[in-house]
Design a protein around this motif. Structure first.
Motif, PDB file in Angstrom:
ATOM      1  N   LYS A   1       0.849  -1.253  -0.052  1.00 54.81           N
ATOM      2  CA  LYS A   1       0.047   0.137  -0.073  1.00 54.81           C
ATOM      3  C   LYS A   1       0.824   1.323   0.075  1.00 54.81           C
ATOM      4  CE  LYS A   1      -3.908  -2.265   0.287  1.00 54.81           C
ATOM      5  NZ  LYS A   1      -4.511  -2.450  -0.956  1.00 54.81           N
ATOM      6  N   MET A   2       2.142   1.141   0.455  1.00 56.90           N
ATOM      7  CA  MET A   2       2.987   2.413   0.598  1.00 56.90           C
ATOM      8  C   MET A   2       4.405   1.995   0.497  1.00 56.90           C
ATOM      9  SD  MET A   2       1.803   5.015   3.423  1.00 56.90           S
ATOM     10  CE  MET A   2       1.128   3.822   4.694  1.00 56.90           C
TER      11      MET A   2
ATOM     12  N   TYR B   1       2.251   1.574  13.365  1.00 57.05           N
ATOM     13  CA  TYR B   1       0.977   1.083  12.782  1.00 57.05           C
ATOM     14  C   TYR B   1       0.010   2.238  13.171  1.00 57.05           C
ATOM     15  CZ  TYR B   1      -3.884  -0.300  13.325  1.00 57.05           C
ATOM     16  OH  TYR B   1      -5.207  -0.269  13.257  1.00 57.05           O
ATOM     17  N   GLU B   2       0.055   2.717  14.383  1.00 63.37           N
ATOM     18  CA  GLU B   2      -0.937   3.721  14.817  1.00 63.37           C
ATOM     19  C   GLU B   2      -0.507   5.182  14.019  1.00 63.37           C
ATOM     20  OE1 GLU B   2       0.279   4.058  18.992  1.00 63.37           O
ATOM     21  OE2 GLU B   2      -0.555   2.188  19.474  1.00 63.37           O
ATOM     22  N   HIS B   3       0.614   5.383  13.564  1.00 60.05           N
ATOM     23  CA  HIS B   3       0.811   6.774  12.931  1.00 60.05           C
ATOM     24  C   HIS B   3       0.587   6.374  11.211  1.00 60.05           C
ATOM     25  CE1 HIS B   3       2.575   7.795  16.547  1.00 60.05           C
ATOM     26  NE2 HIS B   3       2.555   8.944  16.307  1.00 60.05           N
ATOM     27  N   MET B   4       0.636   5.168  10.951  1.00 58.46           N
ATOM     28  CA  MET B   4       0.260   4.614   9.336  1.00 58.46           C
ATOM     29  C   MET B   4      -1.038   5.045   9.017  1.00 58.46           C
ATOM     30  SD  MET B   4       1.881   1.336   7.351  1.00 58.46           S
ATOM     31  CE  MET B   4       3.556   1.831   7.769  1.00 58.46           C
TER      32      MET B   4
ATOM     33  N   PRO C   1      -6.036   6.143   6.574  1.00 55.08           N
ATOM     34  CA  PRO C   1      -7.224   5.363   7.409  1.00 55.08           C
ATOM     35  C   PRO C   1      -7.954   4.441   6.506  1.00 55.08           C
ATOM     36  CG  PRO C   1      -7.513   7.597   6.824  1.00 55.08           C
ATOM     37  CD  PRO C   1      -6.189   7.471   6.458  1.00 55.08           C
ATOM     38  N   GLU C   2      -7.987   4.403   5.296  1.00 55.51           N
ATOM     39  CA  GLU C   2      -8.808   3.700   4.628  1.00 55.51           C
ATOM     40  C   GLU C   2      -8.307   2.324   4.654  1.00 55.51           C
ATOM     41  OE1 GLU C   2      -9.190   4.924   0.617  1.00 55.51           O
ATOM     42  OE2 GLU C   2     -10.175   6.841   0.999  1.00 55.51           O
ATOM     43  N   ASN C   3      -6.993   2.030   4.774  1.00 54.89           N
ATOM     44  CA  ASN C   3      -6.623   0.624   4.491  1.00 54.89           C
ATOM     45  C   ASN C   3      -6.092   0.448   6.134  1.00 54.89           C
ATOM     46  OD1 ASN C   3      -5.973   0.079   1.817  1.00 54.89           O
ATOM     47  ND2 ASN C   3      -4.900   1.675   1.736  1.00 54.89           N
ATOM     48  N   GLU C   4      -6.627   0.767   7.075  1.00 53.01           N
ATOM     49  CA  GLU C   4      -6.611   0.475   8.734  1.00 53.01           C
ATOM     50  C   GLU C   4      -6.626  -1.074   8.821  1.00 53.01           C
ATOM     51  OE1 GLU C   4      -8.462   1.296  13.080  1.00 53.01           O
ATOM     52  OE2 GLU C   4      -8.933   2.413  11.213  1.00 53.01           O
TER      53      GLU C   4
END
Length: 330
Positions: A47-48, A162-165, A170-173
């Motif tokens: 995703k990134m 993870y919390e900051h990613m 947010p769409e790929n939480e």
């Protein structure tokens, strides 16, 4: 025929331009060292994009960011740095990165967990002349400096990333959470294997010798080990004196150990000198084993896509070899 040649030329030009664009593509996440790169890459998946600034095989203590690195940081969505003590080129974390860049000091990403076993304060045999309180302060400082060598800290670091990613995507939480939990479970499994062996007799309070600087203190403390290091701080082998080599050689010989651990990515001049000294003067044979500090990898490990978990397992296997652990007695 001319139309075909022209079409072929257009296709080739297009492919070339696409290739150039991909090469120049800005990473979403930038990290200063391998451990943080590996954790971010596992969570981000496809995703990134993630980039590590430090060149392969380089040491983090002497790294300085280039102008290109600064551009990548400014354009990144997330920038993870090791600490102000190690990344000394970062003078002000609030002034680095772009307006939208989230800057994370990873040394603030964890809270040290108490060990369930009783820890005994261990004073290095090479520094036994130090006052105990002075040694304790130095010991704690080194453990905090190289915090990532303790897997229980790494588990918390995964949560922190993870919390900051999910702040920036947010769409790929759910996707990131699944990846984070999966990697945490893999590392936790290895952690429990190490703790199960080294936290119980006959291996609790085991001692190994390390011809490197004292970067593995947090690992040793976590698993009730004693790592006798040649250097208390980072010190190139070129600075070694003959008396230091003789002193450490005598410690190794008097302890009757067969294995001497060396740092990864550094030419083991000190270890080779100690090994040669013992063989010439005492006919004492010593085998060298690697103890990886996880801060970077070489080209071979990079191309093989070696991970933090892989290096943790590699260290564990080498420690078991040094302690004489076999399948029948582990």
């Amino acid at each position: 025929m001319k139309k075909f040649a022209l079409l072929l030329l257009v296709l080739i030009t297009g492919i070339t331009l696409m290739s150039c664009q991909n090469d120049d593509e800005q990473p979403d996440i930038v990290t200063t060292m391998f451990t943080h790169y590996d954790l971010a890459k596992h969570i981000a998946g496809n995703k990134m994009t993630v980039e590590m600034l430090i060149p392969l095989g380089a040491d983090i203590h002497s790294f300085e960011a280039s102008s290109k690195d600064m551009v990548d940081i400014e354009n990144a969505k997330l920038f993870l740095f090791t600490s102000l003590d190690i990344d000394t080129w970062i003078k002000d974390p609030t002034a680095i990165g772009g307006k939208e860049t989230i800057v994370l000091d990873m040394s603030k990403s964890y809270t040290p967990e108490e060990d369930e076993h009783d820890n005994v304060n261990y004073i290095s045999k090479l520094s036994s002349t130090l006052l105990e309180d002075e040694h304790d302060d130095e010991h704690d400082d080194e453990n905090e400096l190289h915090y990532w060598v303790d897997p229980t800290n790494v588990l918390q670091m995964i949560d922190y990333i993870y919390e900051h990613m999910i702040e920036i995507d947010p769409e790929n939480e759910a996707y990131y959470l699944s990846n984070a939990n999966q990697y945490k479970s893999e590392i936790e499994r290895v952690h429990h294997e190490i703790d199960e062996l080294l936290g119980h007799e006959p291996y609790i309070d085991s001692e190994i010798y390390f011809a490197g600087h004292n970067a593995m203190g947090a690992f040793a403390e976590r698993y009730n080990m004693h790592i006798e290091s040649l250097f208390s701080e980072f010190k190139p082998d070129d600075d070694l004196t003959s008396s230091e080599i003789i002193s450490f050689s005598n410690l190794v010989k008097n302890s009757n150990v067969e294995y001497l651990f060396i740092e990864a990515l550094i030419e083991p001049r000190a270890a080779n000198a100690i090994k040669e000294n013992l063989m010439i003067n005492d006919n004492y044979e010593l085998t060298l084993l690697e103890l990886h500090t996880y801060h970077n990898v070489n080209q071979e490990d990079w191309e093989a896509e070696v991970t933090y978990k892989d290096l943790l397992i590699r260290n564990f296997e080498n420690i078991k070899m040094a302690l004489g652990v076999t399948e029948t007695n582990d």
